[in-house]
Design a protein around this motif. Structure first.
Motif, PDB file in Angstrom:
ATOM      1  N   VAL A  28      45.731  49.851  46.126  1.00 30.42           N
ATOM      2  CA  VAL A  28      45.746  49.921  44.754  1.00 30.42           C
ATOM      3  C   VAL A  28      46.414  48.776  43.931  1.00 30.42           C
ATOM      4  O   VAL A  28      46.081  48.318  43.188  1.00 30.42           O
ATOM      5  N   ALA A  29      47.868  48.909  44.452  1.00 32.07           N
ATOM      6  CA  ALA A  29      48.805  48.095  43.827  1.00 32.07           C
ATOM      7  C   ALA A  29      48.343  46.670  43.893  1.00 32.07           C
ATOM      8  O   ALA A  29      48.407  45.763  42.974  1.00 32.07           O
ATOM      9  N   SER A  30      47.647  46.146  45.163  1.00 38.31           N
ATOM     10  CA  SER A  30      47.126  44.728  45.119  1.00 38.31           C
ATOM     11  C   SER A  30      46.011  44.531  44.089  1.00 38.31           C
ATOM     12  O   SER A  30      46.259  43.403  43.470  1.00 38.31           O
ATOM     13  N   TRP A  31      45.123  45.440  43.837  1.00 35.18           N
ATOM     14  CA  TRP A  31      44.095  45.192  42.973  1.00 35.18           C
ATOM     15  C   TRP A  31      44.485  44.942  41.582  1.00 35.18           C
ATOM     16  O   TRP A  31      44.142  44.116  40.664  1.00 35.18           O
ATOM     17  N   VAL A  32      45.553  45.959  41.157  1.00 34.27           N
ATOM     18  CA  VAL A  32      46.101  45.972  39.854  1.00 34.27           C
ATOM     19  C   VAL A  32      46.661  44.812  39.534  1.00 34.27           C
ATOM     20  O   VAL A  32      46.828  43.965  38.459  1.00 34.27           O
TER      21      VAL A  32
END
Length: 808
Positions: free
Chosen positions: A716-720
């Motif tokens: 998730v952190a990668s996408w955001v």
């Protein structure tokens, strides 16, 4: 209620109250040894994965109780009063408390009756242990006579046995004291094993399935845990019961109450590691020492580890090296925008979260607890967050992903990293994400020769080129289509909980169809670059054909269907008794290019009207209120929870991309801020960590809007992070070079980025004099104008290049 704040430089979150709404944790890892550490010192440790190589314990209620953990107890021998430095587990009243969660380290400190205790927890880059750097200071006007206890509880191997059959599992424990440390191991280890893999047939769209079975063999865990202290040890306990006392409690351990350990052994018992010593500290004086908790392969190995670390200078070197490492990571890809929250997220915390997820395969997320299951698609997502900082690390992870593809193009949907035993479910979107991972690497690096590298399929010794792996993934996608030309649901699509809609091999997934159309067009570009023009034409034609089928069969009048089930009934239709709208097919119709302008306007109007909240979009509306056996587990979640009407952070990230594709900078920025934990924490109902993402928030239908579920989720952190850098700021890697196409609020008049890219550094300054939301009027590189629509040149010259962009 205010529980803390970011430090001035943004690199630490400072918690000033220990009783946070739930444990707020940090994850300390070197990619091998991992420690989940809460603001009170709670949490657990593991090596590799938490399911089969758990070192210390996490009880099922630890998410609420924040116990057990890694504790330093202090006893005032004059008054017999005692407390724990990190508030838990004693929960003594404090004069002052502070926890600082930083990059790779956490410091917990408190003051009680003039005694200041401070513990810095960290995991060195190159050893399988955690270090507690402890300082006890006496601010009284008189000498302090103190007893200090260091304490952990052991799991030793398989976490499930420790939770479900602890009484029996304990009988295999060996624990004792030697050379100033407590050691512990378990002489039975229950793990999945490749020898127990069986092959079973499933229905259409599933393909054959590998079913891992639990092997109960006559084998030991094969590792030795230890706890040691850098002071002379005056007492120890290896038995948990001996330390706590019969009918005792961790909030009031008998050994601490008494003032000394009982030197108990732990053979065949519920084991713990407790060490005690006595300190006499003069007025105004202090004592510093280190505690070491780790794991080795042999019983006598801890002696060498402890001897090596006894010199405090070695610990200083390890901590300095760790800090330099994180300085190096955070110095790559930095931004300066009018939004301080974005600056902190891009430069520090989302970058940190993406790296941690990649290093641990997401297994350190507290939501995983006892599970050691690596997910294929989530591992693909993790690549996004590390490629700009370390392309080589991204390449290694990409090869690992590809090696979990079967020869027929399907993939191992989940696998256990210790044994590499996995399950082939037949999820079609795994093939999509393989294409995504490969093309992301190629765009970042320009390394088209990588396509010629050869690597094996899962459980196969016959290697194939990376390009051949891509071809197999495409072929698998195209082989699993319905008679109407849409992708089958199979055992579930991107949403695993849509698990009954296609159980009989009839149900169709509109979302997977859109993802497949997107993957085919991406793969066609790669084929063109390889001069494989036949495949490029075929794949582009297939992409267009799938989009036509979507618009023919899945358009419902105001939005797109989510799927059809095995009875051919629509899921997510505006017709019938319940008009149910799903988020993902609407935004993916735009990401994939399937929706024409008129339908784009209609679906976005539906999304904005029915799914938007101040905390991000809900997954669907209205939620299911009763189970539907023809659809699956998604209908069994309580209304407003997770995919049944909850607020998904990763879906919200895709909405940001969608708004940028449509050119709405203000809307994209607003959608992004709704996802940011530092912004969400300003609301009274948000209970997650303000510095890291959660997988879901509870939606309006739950009655608990804003309550968080599953922090530190993989991917998730990668996408955001990439939504901020690639889409809001608009600096995106592409095959020719960096493309710059910002999509920002009109009041952003300038911003900048420093971006490493293919062995060069680009210093990018963007000016927006007329306050537009999107559009580049002029761009220069090192003073030379770049033609409109062209990428920044790919210099690969180890130099710094100045890029100036004027929007308009």
């Amino acid at each position: 209620m205010n529980y803390g704040h970011f430090s001035e430089n943004g690199r630490e979150y400072v918690i000033t109250r220990p009783d946070t709404p739930r444990p707020w944790v940090n994850i300390l890892t070197n990619g091998s040894y991992s420690a989940v550490v809460s603001q009170t010192g709670g949490g657990y440790s593991f090596i590799g994965g938490p399911g089969y190589d758990r070192i210390t314990r996490a009880d099922p209620d630890s998410a609420q109780s924040d116990r057990p953990g890694r504790y330093i107890f202090i006893r005032d021998n004059a008054s017999t009063d005692f407390w724990s430095v990190g508030w838990q587990p004693v929960r003594h009243d404090y004069d002052w408390f502070e926890c600082r969660h930083g990059l790779g380290e956490t410091t917990v400190a408190s003051t009680v009756e003039g005694i200041v205790g401070r513990i810095t927890y960290f995991v060195p880059l190159d050893d399988n242990l955690e270090i507690w750097r402890v300082k006890v200071e006496n601010t009284r006007k008189t000498e302090a006579d103190l007893s200090v206890f260091a304490y952990v509880e052991w799991t030793l191997g398989t976490s499930y046995d420790d939770l479900l059959v602890r009484e029996v599992s304990n009988t295999f424990n060996e624990s004792g004291f030697q050379d100033s440390y407590v050691y512990a191991t378990k002489h039975l280890w229950r793990r999945p094993d490749s020898a127990s893999v069986t092959l079973k047939e499933t229905k259409a769209a599933g393909g054959p399935k590998f079913i891992p079975e639990t092997l109960s063999a006559n084998q030991a865990w094969g590792k030795w845990a230890f706890i040691a202290m850098g002071l002379p040890v005056e007492g120890f306990d290896c038995s948990r019961e001996a330390f706590l006392g019969q009918y005792g409690d961790i909030t009031r351990p008998e050994a601490v109450t008494r003032g000394t350990c009982s030197n108990s052994d732990g053979d065949g018992r519920d084991v713990a590691g407790a060490l005690s010593t006595r300190l006499t500290i003069p007025a105004g004086g202090s004592v510093e020492f280190d505690v070491f908790v780790g794991v080795t392969l042999h019983k006598d190995d801890p002696s060498g580890v402890v001897a090596r670390y006894t010199d405090p200078g070695i610990v200083d070197e390890k901590l300095t090296a760790l800090r330099r490492f994180w300085d190096g990571i955070t110095s790559k890809v930095t931004v300066d925008t009018p939004d301080a929250e974005i600056n902190r997220a891009v430069n520090i915390w989302d970058k940190y979260g993406a790296w941690i997820s990649s290093q641990t395969h997401g297994l350190a997320s507290p939501a995983r607890d006892g599970a050691s299951v690596v997910n294929f698609r989530e591992t693909c997502y993790d690549i996004l967050g590390i490629l700009p900082m370390d392309p080589y690390a991204g390449k290694l992870r990409l090869v690992e992903i590809i090696q979990h593809q079967h020869r027929d193009g399907s993939a191992v949907h989940n696998w256990e990293p210790r044994s590499d035993v996995g399950t082939r479910t037949g999820h079609l979107d795994d093939a999509v994400w393989l294409i995504f991972a490969v093309t992301s690497y190629l765009k970042e690096t320009g390394d088209l020769d990588f396509l010629n590298d050869r690597t094996k399929y899962y459980y196969s010794q016959s290697p194939a080129s990376i390009y051949e792996h891509m071809i197999r993934a495409i072929e698998f996608l195209l082989s699993q289509m319905s008679p109407r030309g849409l992708s089958l649901v199979g055992p579930g699509d991107w949403n695993d909980d849509l698990d009954q809609a296609g159980a009989e091999g009839v149900g169709e997934s509109v979302l997977t169809s859109m993802m497949a159309a997107w993957a085919l067009s991406e793969a066609a570009v790669v084929a063109t670059l390889r001069d494989d023009r036949t495949r490029a034409r075929v794949w582009n034609a297939k992409s267009r054909e799938i989009s036509r089928r979507i618009n023919t069969h899945a358009w419902d009048g105001a939005w797109y269907l989510r799927a059809t089930d095995d009875r051919k009934d629509p899921i997510g239709s505006g017709a019938g008794a319940v008009s149910r709208l799903y988020l993902l097919p609407q935004i993916w119709s735009i990401i994939s290019g399937a929706a024409n302008p008129a339908r784009t306007e209609a679906v976005m109007a539906s999304v904005r009207d029915r799914l938007r909240t101040d905390l991000g979009p809900t997954t669907l509306d209205p939620p299911y209120v009763r189970p539907d056996r023809h659809i699956g587990t998604i209908t069994r979640y309580r209304p407003g929870l997770r995919d049944n009407g909850g607020i998904s952070t990763i879906s919200g990230a895709w909405l940001v991309m969608t708004e940028c594709i449509l050119g709405g900078g203000a809307r994209a920025h607003a959608a992004l801020r709704e996802l940011m934990p530092s912004v969400r924490s300003l609301g009274s109902d948000y209970d997650g960590e303000p510095y890291t993402h959660v997988e879901f928030l509870r939606g309006p239908g739950s009655g608990e809007l804003g309550r968080s579920d599953s922090s530190w989720p993989p991917g998730v952190a990668s996408w955001v992070w990439r939504m901020m850098t690639d889409w809001i700021l608009g600096v995106r890697p592409d095959y020719p070079g960096l493309r710059i196409d910002p999509c920002v609020p009109p009041d952003w008049r300038e911003f900048s980025m420093i971006r490493p890219f293919r062995e060069a550094i680009y210093r990018i300054a963007v000016h927006n004099p007329t306050g537009v939301e999107r559009g580049v009027r002029k761009m220069t590189v090192d003073g030379k104008t770049v033609r409109h629509g062209h990428a920044v040149p790919d210099f690969q010259d180890m130099k710094v290049h100045e890029v100036t962009v004027e929007m308009g």
